[in-house]
Design a protein around this motif. Sequence first.
Motif, PDB file in Angstrom:
ATOM      1  N   LEU A  67      76.793  30.369  17.509  1.00  0.00           N
ATOM      2  CA  LEU A  67      75.726  30.240  16.515  1.00  0.00           C
ATOM      3  C   LEU A  67      76.231  29.732  15.174  1.00  0.00           C
ATOM      4  N   GLU A  68      77.556  29.673  14.998  1.00  0.00           N
ATOM      5  CA  GLU A  68      78.100  29.263  13.705  1.00  0.00           C
ATOM      6  C   GLU A  68      77.599  27.883  13.275  1.00  0.00           C
ATOM      7  N   PRO A  69      77.492  26.892  14.203  1.00  0.00           N
ATOM      8  CA  PRO A  69      76.969  25.577  13.774  1.00  0.00           C
ATOM      9  C   PRO A  69      75.549  25.644  13.213  1.00  0.00           C
ATOM     10  N   TRP A  70      74.714  26.580  13.654  1.00  0.00           N
ATOM     11  CA  TRP A  70      73.358  26.708  13.101  1.00  0.00           C
ATOM     12  C   TRP A  70      73.437  26.968  11.595  1.00  0.00           C
ATOM     13  N   TYR A  71      74.292  27.911  11.251  1.00  0.00           N
ATOM     14  CA  TYR A  71      74.408  28.250   9.834  1.00  0.00           C
ATOM     15  C   TYR A  71      75.074  27.125   9.049  1.00  0.00           C
ATOM     16  N   ARG A  72      75.977  26.403   9.687  1.00  0.00           N
ATOM     17  CA  ARG A  72      76.642  25.301   8.994  1.00  0.00           C
ATOM     18  C   ARG A  72      75.672  24.166   8.710  1.00  0.00           C
ATOM     19  N   ARG A  73      74.766  23.918   9.659  1.00  0.00           N
ATOM     20  CA  ARG A  73      73.790  22.839   9.458  1.00  0.00           C
ATOM     21  C   ARG A  73      72.706  23.225   8.462  1.00  0.00           C
ATOM     22  N   HIS A  74      72.433  24.525   8.363  1.00  0.00           N
ATOM     23  CA  HIS A  74      71.360  24.994   7.483  1.00  0.00           C
ATOM     24  C   HIS A  74      71.959  25.876   6.391  1.00  0.00           C
ATOM     25  N   ALA A  75      72.812  25.287   5.591  1.00  0.00           N
ATOM     26  CA  ALA A  75      73.522  26.068   4.583  1.00  0.00           C
ATOM     27  C   ALA A  75      72.570  26.720   3.595  1.00  0.00           C
ATOM     28  N   ASP A  76      71.472  26.050   3.285  1.00  0.00           N
ATOM     29  CA  ASP A  76      70.569  26.575   2.248  1.00  0.00           C
ATOM     30  C   ASP A  76      69.510  27.506   2.818  1.00  0.00           C
ATOM     31  N   HIS A  77      68.953  27.154   3.955  1.00  0.00           N
ATOM     32  CA  HIS A  77      67.871  27.970   4.512  1.00  0.00           C
ATOM     33  C   HIS A  77      68.047  28.086   6.030  1.00  0.00           C
ATOM     34  N   ALA A  78      69.027  28.906   6.421  1.00  0.00           N
ATOM     35  CA  ALA A  78      69.286  29.093   7.845  1.00  0.00           C
ATOM     36  C   ALA A  78      68.107  29.801   8.491  1.00  0.00           C
ATOM     37  N   PRO A  79      67.772  29.449   9.739  1.00  0.00           N
ATOM     38  CA  PRO A  79      66.681  30.150  10.420  1.00  0.00           C
ATOM     39  C   PRO A  79      67.073  31.602  10.670  1.00  0.00           C
ATOM     40  N   ALA A 138      68.886  41.733  14.567  1.00  0.00           N
ATOM     41  CA  ALA A 138      68.802  40.603  13.647  1.00  0.00           C
ATOM     42  C   ALA A 138      70.204  40.188  13.215  1.00  0.00           C
ATOM     43  N   LEU A 139      70.466  38.888  13.284  1.00  0.00           N
ATOM     44  CA  LEU A 139      71.793  38.361  12.967  1.00  0.00           C
ATOM     45  C   LEU A 139      71.805  37.751  11.571  1.00  0.00           C
ATOM     46  N   ASP A 140      73.003  37.635  11.018  1.00  0.00           N
ATOM     47  CA  ASP A 140      73.181  36.913   9.764  1.00  0.00           C
ATOM     48  C   ASP A 140      74.522  36.191   9.816  1.00  0.00           C
ATOM     49  N   ARG A 141      74.800  35.411   8.799  1.00  0.00           N
ATOM     50  CA  ARG A 141      76.010  34.592   8.788  1.00  0.00           C
ATOM     51  C   ARG A 141      77.278  35.453   8.903  1.00  0.00           C
ATOM     52  N   ALA A 142      77.305  36.580   8.188  1.00  0.00           N
ATOM     53  CA  ALA A 142      78.496  37.438   8.214  1.00  0.00           C
ATOM     54  C   ALA A 142      78.722  38.033   9.599  1.00  0.00           C
ATOM     55  N   MET A 143      77.631  38.442  10.252  1.00  0.00           N
ATOM     56  CA  MET A 143      77.770  39.030  11.583  1.00  0.00           C
ATOM     57  C   MET A 143      78.282  37.998  12.581  1.00  0.00           C
ATOM     58  N   VAL A 144      77.777  36.783  12.518  1.00  0.00           N
ATOM     59  CA  VAL A 144      78.212  35.732  13.430  1.00  0.00           C
ATOM     60  C   VAL A 144      79.693  35.429  13.224  1.00  0.00           C
ATOM     61  N   ALA A 145      80.166  35.481  11.968  1.00  0.00           N
ATOM     62  CA  ALA A 145      81.562  35.172  11.672  1.00  0.00           C
ATOM     63  C   ALA A 145      82.521  36.189  12.265  1.00  0.00           C
ATOM     64  N   THR A 146      82.046  37.416  12.524  1.00  0.00           N
ATOM     65  CA  THR A 146      82.927  38.438  13.089  1.00  0.00           C
ATOM     66  C   THR A 146      83.230  38.187  14.562  1.00  0.00           C
ATOM     67  N   ASN A 147      82.450  37.322  15.212  1.00  0.00           N
ATOM     68  CA  ASN A 147      82.631  37.023  16.636  1.00  0.00           C
ATOM     69  C   ASN A 147      82.610  38.296  17.472  1.00  0.00           C
ATOM     70  N   ALA A 148      81.671  39.206  17.130  1.00  0.00           N
ATOM     71  CA  ALA A 148      81.546  40.459  17.866  1.00  0.00           C
ATOM     72  C   ALA A 148      80.975  40.196  19.256  1.00  0.00           C
ATOM     73  N   GLY A 149      80.885  41.246  20.065  1.00  0.00           N
ATOM     74  CA  GLY A 149      80.296  41.100  21.390  1.00  0.00           C
ATOM     75  C   GLY A 149      78.800  40.879  21.296  1.00  0.00           C
ATOM     76  N   SER A 150      78.121  40.906  22.439  1.00  0.00           N
ATOM     77  CA  SER A 150      76.679  40.665  22.457  1.00  0.00           C
ATOM     78  C   SER A 150      75.950  41.931  22.026  1.00  0.00           C
ATOM     79  N   LEU A 151      75.679  42.045  20.710  1.00  0.00           N
ATOM     80  CA  LEU A 151      75.014  43.222  20.165  1.00  0.00           C
ATOM     81  C   LEU A 151      73.513  43.080  20.358  1.00  0.00           C
ATOM     82  N   ILE A 152      72.890  44.148  20.862  1.00  0.00           N
ATOM     83  CA  ILE A 152      71.449  44.085  21.148  1.00  0.00           C
ATOM     84  C   ILE A 152      70.675  45.137  20.370  1.00  0.00           C
ATOM     85  N   GLY A 153      71.304  45.796  19.413  1.00  0.00           N
ATOM     86  CA  GLY A 153      70.597  46.665  18.482  1.00  0.00           C
ATOM     87  C   GLY A 153      70.161  47.982  19.078  1.00  0.00           C
ATOM     88  N   GLY A 154      68.920  48.371  18.795  1.00  0.00           N
ATOM     89  CA  GLY A 154      68.366  49.627  19.283  1.00  0.00           C
ATOM     90  C   GLY A 154      66.988  49.399  19.867  1.00  0.00           C
TER      91      GLY A 154
END
Length: 674
Positions: free
Chosen positions: A13-25, A44-60
């Motif tokens: 997902l990192e390229p999504w945030y790179r392409r939408h630096a100002d208003h990422a979906p 819900a994901l954000d840029r910082a969470m994606v950068a951690t390269n964590a496993g497939s988190l599915i929340g609660g």
Amino acid sequence: VIFGGEALDFGKLEPWYRRHADHAPRLVNMYGITETTVHVSYFALDRAMVATNAGSLIGGGIPDLQAYVLDGGLGLVPSGVVGELYIAGAGLARGYLRRGGLTAERFVADPFGAAGTRMYRTGDLARWRSDGVLEFLGRADAQVKLRGFRIEPGEIEVALTRHPAVAQAAVMAREDQPGNKRLVAYLVSAAGTTVDTAALRAHLAASLPDYMVPSGFVVLERLPLTPNGKLDRRALPVPEFSAAAAGRGPRTPQEEILCALFAEVLGVERVGIDDNFFELGGHSLLATRLISRIRAALDVEVAIRALFEAPTVAGLVTQVMVGPGAAGQPARPALRPEERPREIPLSFAQRRLWFLDRLDGASATYTIPIALRLTGELDRGALEAALGDVVARHESLRTVFPETAGRPRQLILDAAAARPALPVVTVAAEALDGELALAARRGFALAQEPPLRAHLFGVGAQEHVLLLVLHHIAGDGWSMAPLARDLAQAYAARRAGKVPGWVPLPVQYADYTLWQHAVLGDEQDPGSAIARQLSFWRATLEGLPEQIELPTDRARPAVSSFCGGSVPLQIGADLHRGLAALARDSGASLFMVLQAGLAALLSRLGAGTDIPIGSPIAGRTDDALDDLVGFFVNTLVLRTDTSGDPTFRALVARVRGADLAAYSHQELPFERLV
């Protein structure tokens, strides 16, 4: 944008945030199943969470659903521990239309909800993180069993993708050569990096046990996908385990033979004298096979620990030299079927149990009860015939121990005479536990009675419990697996009107007994192996405390009741990683670290400085014994001098992590110590 349908790789997902630096979906990872139509949880994901390269988190869970992560006994597992995901709540379907059997299998009673509520067994693996977020780890049916260990490939994949050089990973167990199953990791390297397999092994070893580190690593440009975008495991290539092309070749006849044996066992074309057995795909089971091949080819006995300490031909060759000043020992006689004498002696392990039986009389102290719940239509005739088949297959289950002139012997009964009866007793569900306990408490008359009894309790038309009671003289913990497997295979065959098509056992327990006496010799002969072993243990255990003095709330009884229990202790994932790291840094196993902590705790509680701890170990030292029902288990006494042993003192110092004297007896729970 909502993702679903497949485990999400956050790194993609990192390229999504790179392409939408100002208003990422806004990106949301959701987990759903058709049985809840369709969403269960979200994260819900954000840029910082994606950068951690964590496993497939599915929340609660969403408000009308509850998510449980449970073990095999439907108990809640602690955070960090992998379990199966169950879903309950108002949003759950009732079941499958006109598929009652499947509904009963997947929709089960909810032990945490109101009476009559159900939960759904998803078949997916997950774990709770310490922050309360649920992590998806793949399918339970993707779980593999390798050399006795149950392994979640998804857990290894998560650990691999945490390495900065790995962009994607897939792990699977392959058996490209019959009988040689290995874990293989398929990797896609991160942009601008090169995968160093040695560094990757070290990375995995820092967080996973040895048996979960793959034997092989295959680097691909991309992982193969099915037309709908999921991983195509069938398209993953066969790994090539090969030695380094520039490795040194054999220099002596012994090295030439060892290189050939390494290559044969590992299934590779060539092995050089400097190639590491374990880096070429070797593991503990293959190590045992290699030792057996060396014994047969060179007529020399090599300890398996020697291979772990020197896993190359160049390092191991000194161990196969026999003669003055050499490390090798002449090979022991091979274990094979023997001509039976008129009187078959007892094995040393059987003698222990026979002596205790004569000392205490027939009691249930050394009986092993095995209760199996049988749901559905039961073919009682097929089950009774299957029990007879198992008794016929394993001589130990139809062996009695009469005496001649005060000396016990093994008498193997005819299979028909020893076939256990299978009476059916109808009981109410609330009375079942009492009936099981009553049947399990009855001892055996070892001189006349075969060491296996069977009871069948009918709880309903479709509910039965089969209770097998086995005397310890005829079986141990390892025996449970072949016993259950053979019984299941025989029952399936008998239901189909056939006899089980088993491959004959290579040896029986009586063959092992005769072999053991031949190898160990006579206790009265000071030069025999058994005399040397007895001398070693007498010296090692000399002066051993007869009992450990500990503060208790009751007086020690004059006669032991043998009524005990178990105390479960849950260790969190962070503590487990710390203990594993301590073991690696100390050159010790995790067992040794925990044993050191336990000994230190007992000493601190007033048990003195000479701490004996008994540990049962499997006595099966030959491949031919793996599928045999019999009694091989031994007890290893670990004796720890908490005041004088310098190696132990160093390890305990590492375990403490703080001044032990700062704690009082009451303030020193085991978890805090380690």
